[in-house]
Design a protein around this motif. Structure first.
Motif, short mmCIF file in Angstrom:
data_model
loop_
_atom_site.label_atom_id
_atom_site.label_comp_id
_atom_site.label_asym_id
_atom_site.label_seq_id
_atom_site.Cartn_x
_atom_site.Cartn_y
_atom_site.Cartn_z
N ALA A 16 47.30 75.96 29.85
CA ALA A 16 47.79 75.31 31.07
C ALA A 16 47.51 73.81 31.02
O ALA A 16 48.36 72.99 31.41
N TYR A 17 46.33 73.42 30.52
CA TYR A 17 45.99 72.00 30.40
C TYR A 17 46.97 71.31 29.44
O TYR A 17 47.52 70.25 29.75
N ILE A 18 47.17 71.90 28.26
CA ILE A 18 48.08 71.31 27.27
C ILE A 18 49.50 71.23 27.82
O ILE A 18 50.17 70.20 27.69
N ASP A 19 49.96 72.29 28.46
CA ASP A 19 51.29 72.28 29.07
C ASP A 19 51.41 71.11 30.05
O ASP A 19 52.44 70.43 30.09
N MET A 56 31.33 62.06 23.38
CA MET A 56 30.28 61.13 23.77
C MET A 56 30.26 60.86 25.28
O MET A 56 29.21 60.59 25.85
N ARG A 57 31.42 60.94 25.93
CA ARG A 57 31.43 60.66 27.37
C ARG A 57 31.18 61.91 28.21
O ARG A 57 30.94 61.81 29.41
N PHE A 58 31.19 63.10 27.58
CA PHE A 58 30.93 64.34 28.31
C PHE A 58 29.56 64.25 28.97
O PHE A 58 28.55 63.95 28.33
N ASN A 66 35.10 69.78 32.62
CA ASN A 66 35.84 70.68 31.74
C ASN A 66 37.05 69.98 31.14
O ASN A 66 37.46 70.30 30.03
N GLN A 67 37.61 68.99 31.85
CA GLN A 67 38.78 68.29 31.33
C GLN A 67 38.43 67.53 30.04
O GLN A 67 39.23 67.50 29.11
N ASP A 68 37.24 66.93 29.98
CA ASP A 68 36.83 66.27 28.73
C ASP A 68 36.73 67.28 27.60
O ASP A 68 37.15 67.00 26.47
N LEU A 69 36.21 68.47 27.89
CA LEU A 69 36.13 69.50 26.85
C LEU A 69 37.52 69.97 26.44
O LEU A 69 37.77 70.21 25.25
N MET A 70 38.44 70.06 27.39
CA MET A 70 39.81 70.44 27.07
C MET A 70 40.46 69.39 26.17
O MET A 70 41.19 69.72 25.23
N LYS A 71 40.18 68.11 26.44
CA LYS A 71 40.72 67.04 25.61
C LYS A 71 40.19 67.14 24.19
O LYS A 71 40.93 66.93 23.22
N ILE A 72 38.91 67.45 24.05
CA ILE A 72 38.31 67.62 22.72
C ILE A 72 39.04 68.74 21.96
O ILE A 72 39.42 68.57 20.80
N ILE A 73 39.25 69.85 22.63
CA ILE A 73 39.92 70.98 21.98
C ILE A 73 41.37 70.64 21.66
O ILE A 73 41.86 70.96 20.58
N HIS A 74 42.05 69.95 22.59
CA HIS A 74 43.45 69.58 22.35
C HIS A 74 43.56 68.64 21.15
O HIS A 74 44.42 68.86 20.27
N TYR A 75 42.70 67.63 21.06
CA TYR A 75 42.73 66.75 19.89
C TYR A 75 42.34 67.49 18.62
O TYR A 75 42.84 67.17 17.54
#
Length: 90
Positions: A16-19, A56-58, A66-75
């Motif tokens: 859902a985040y990636i979408d 590093m900013r988490f 959780n959005q920072d963690l989602m960005k890590i996974i997406h990248y």
């Protein structure tokens, strides 16, 4: 499957985040900036740099977001794509 760490639900949230990122203003054109960076040969470094930035900013900028963690996974997923693409071209 009965996952121990709620992976099924978390993968759905990641999807859902990636979408959602594809509906943002910088993703509305045919090519995203990330496409151009990858096509220029800098995709791996770009992805790893962003993974490091959000790791590093988490816990600092937005708390334990959780959005920072989602960005890590997406990248990380994009880095996997770049790696697979490069392996196919070798």
């Amino acid at each position: 499957m009965n996952y121990k760490f709620n992976e099924g639900q978390l993968i759905q949230e990641l999807q859902a985040y990636i979408d959602g990122t594809y509906g943002e203003h910088y993703a509305s054109d045919k090519y995203q900036a990330t496409d151009m960076i990858i096509d220029s040969g800098y995709g791996e470094g770009f992805c790893i740099g962003n993974i490091m930035k959000y790791a590093m900013r988490f816990g600092k900028k937005n708390g334990k977001s959780n959005q920072d963690l989602m960005k890590i996974i997406h990248y990380t997923i994009i880095a996997l794509y770049v790696n697979n693409k490069e392996e196919q071209n070798d």
